[in-house]
Structures are given as structure tokens and as C-alpha cells.
Design a protein around this motif. Sequence first.
Motif, mmCIF file in Angstrom:
data_model
loop_
_atom_site.group_PDB
_atom_site.id
_atom_site.type_symbol
_atom_site.label_atom_id
_atom_site.label_comp_id
_atom_site.label_asym_id
_atom_site.label_seq_id
_atom_site.Cartn_x
_atom_site.Cartn_y
_atom_site.Cartn_z
ATOM 1 N N LEU A 200 0.822 -1.210 0.000
ATOM 2 C CA LEU A 200 0.000 0.000 0.000
ATOM 3 C C LEU A 200 0.857 1.261 0.000
ATOM 4 N N THR A 201 2.160 1.069 0.110
ATOM 5 C CA THR A 201 3.117 2.173 0.033
ATOM 6 C C THR A 201 4.234 1.736 -0.905
ATOM 7 N N VAL A 202 5.086 2.672 -1.256
ATOM 8 C CA VAL A 202 6.190 2.382 -2.171
ATOM 9 C C VAL A 202 7.512 2.700 -1.481
ATOM 10 N N PHE A 203 8.352 1.669 -1.330
ATOM 11 C CA PHE A 203 9.673 1.859 -0.752
ATOM 12 C C PHE A 203 10.567 0.739 -1.275
ATOM 13 N N PRO A 204 11.846 1.019 -1.531
ATOM 14 C CA PRO A 204 12.733 -0.034 -2.040
ATOM 15 C C PRO A 204 12.743 -1.267 -1.136
ATOM 16 N N SER A 205 12.651 -2.438 -1.750
ATOM 17 C CA SER A 205 12.735 -3.721 -1.029
ATOM 18 C C SER A 205 11.696 -3.862 0.073
ATOM 19 N N GLN A 206 10.600 -3.119 -0.037
ATOM 20 C CA GLN A 206 9.588 -3.127 1.029
ATOM 21 C C GLN A 206 9.071 -4.532 1.324
ATOM 22 N N LEU A 207 8.703 -5.268 0.289
ATOM 23 C CA LEU A 207 8.092 -6.574 0.513
ATOM 24 C C LEU A 207 9.096 -7.577 1.074
ATOM 25 N N GLN A 208 10.332 -7.528 0.603
ATOM 26 C CA GLN A 208 11.345 -8.428 1.150
ATOM 27 C C GLN A 208 11.554 -8.179 2.638
ATOM 28 N N VAL A 209 11.677 -6.913 3.015
ATOM 29 C CA VAL A 209 11.920 -6.583 4.416
ATOM 30 C C VAL A 209 10.690 -6.892 5.263
#
Length: 311
Positions: A200-209
Amino acid sequence: MRQQETPPVASPVLSRHQLQPRGSSKRSGPPRDQPFPGLLRLEDLSREELVDVLRAAVVDQKGKPGDLTLLSVLPELSQSLGLGERELQVVRAPGKDCSGLVLLSSCPQTVSRIQKFFTHSRRVQRPTATYCAITDGIPATSEGKIQAALKLEHIDGVDLVVPVKPPSRKDILEGVKRTVSHFRVMATGSGCALVQLQPLTVFPSQLQVHMILQLCPVLGDHTYSARVSTVLGQRFLLPAERTKPQKQVLDEALIRCLRLTPSQAAQLPLHLHLHCLLLPGPRPQDTPIELLAPLPPYFSRTLQCLGLHQR
């Protein structure tokens, strides 16, 4: 629709790792010198072959048709798709090392309309992207919301995403971002899970972390998986700032289940796939358009090896 307002092209081709079109038999099967079954590497392709793969992998096209990267071959792809002088640009793409849909457009007005749609969707907390992931480990709950404040830090010469809790006002001003993802476990087997993820937000590597914080690293995560350690069968988090990236370490039983050699396991590609994107319909009141990208061959192979069948 007017010529200059050519809608976007969506392709299921992927980051630099998975570049095989659906239905292609080229380089099929796991040859002996192939590092991972079902994986076609960018370095195995010529510039012309990459353009051919991208053109063959287009899943939706409305309207008339230095380093080797997706960006570097966009001019050739534009010509190959019959777009003339209109240059393609990347509107949306999965993160580094992920596979999945790449959304391209040659029309600035279309790009602006899609970006406004994405921005509004984030504001109202409506997901527009759905990823599939295979995790080493099974989340404690079958579905839920992951919330974490994240920041980028330069650690030992590498930019890494680090959780911050609780974030202060100063942290927010200095680049810390509150991030949110939805997850849902779709299937489990062999100590692994097929997980649906919707950021629901955009950030580098968000899903991995986010999956690291669930103690369930994504298979093939050679950047953040070392943050999860195990003692006496219990998993726990190591301090992110003091944990260097390293090749993902998998149990011997899991490696056997995946039918991989140790050297192949060390080159396991990231099993995080941008499967679905929602785009605005032709009119504001229309239902959003859904674009789907098929799973890469290596991803499907892993599902089969683990006995993961989506419910």
C-alpha cells in the motif's frame, strides 16, 4: 483514440533475471551449465534477442503497434512495436531482482493519468499491485497487515533497507517512511508458503523486508535473509545494522525437496513476482483494468517441487 494517446504496453518480462516469454521453448529444460532450472539470464541474450523476447512477452497493447538493460533497448522495442518516433518509457516495474509485469507507455498524457490513479489509490489505501512470493517459513497468521517504518542506510558500501522503531519526528524528516503491506497465505508445504502480497506504500525492497519481519524470508533473497537466524528451532531477528548480506542459507532437507545442487541453491533467483496490476478504465466511473503476468518457469517449478497448490 487519437494517435498521440497510445495507451500503455504491458509486458510480463521481468527484471534482468527472467526474460523468457510465455510459451517459448527456447533454452527450455535445465542444461547442465545452467545455474538454476527454468532461469534465463540477461547475459545469455544478445541485444536483438532481448528485443524479440520483450516483444513476444507483451500481454496487452492498445493502439498501433552501453549496458544491456530494459531501458537501453526501449528505442528498438518502440520500433519493433510500430510506434514510430514515440519513445517508450517505464511507468511501473517490479523491484530489483523481482520478476513480473513491466508497464510501458509512449504517451505522456497516459503516463500522467496512470500515475494519478496510483497516487489516489495509495491515498485511499487501495492496492493496485499484487505480488506472489514463496517464503522460507510459514507466517504465524494466514493473513494480515504488516506495518513498519523503513529507511535506507549505506552500510559497508551497500544501500540497505533498515527498520526503525519507533520512528521519531526527526526520523520522518530524515527519510524514514512508514510502510504498509497486506499479506495472505495461499498455500503451505515443505515448511514454505505461497504468499500473496499487496503493498500500500512504495519503498525499495519493502516486501522483502516486510517478510523478514515475519521471520519468513522470500526464497532467493540473498540480501536480507541473513537477518533471520534460528536457535533450537526458534527463529528470531538479528540486528539489521550489523547483519551483512550473504547468500541465503537453506536447510538441507529443503534443498533436496527443491531438487537442487548446493551451487544451484546459492544462485536461487528471488521468488517475488509482480503478478497483477490494476490500471484506470477509459472513464473515471469504469472498473479498473486488470493486467496479469504468468509465473516464470523457475517459480512454477519451485511450486511443484514444494507441493504448493493455490487454494
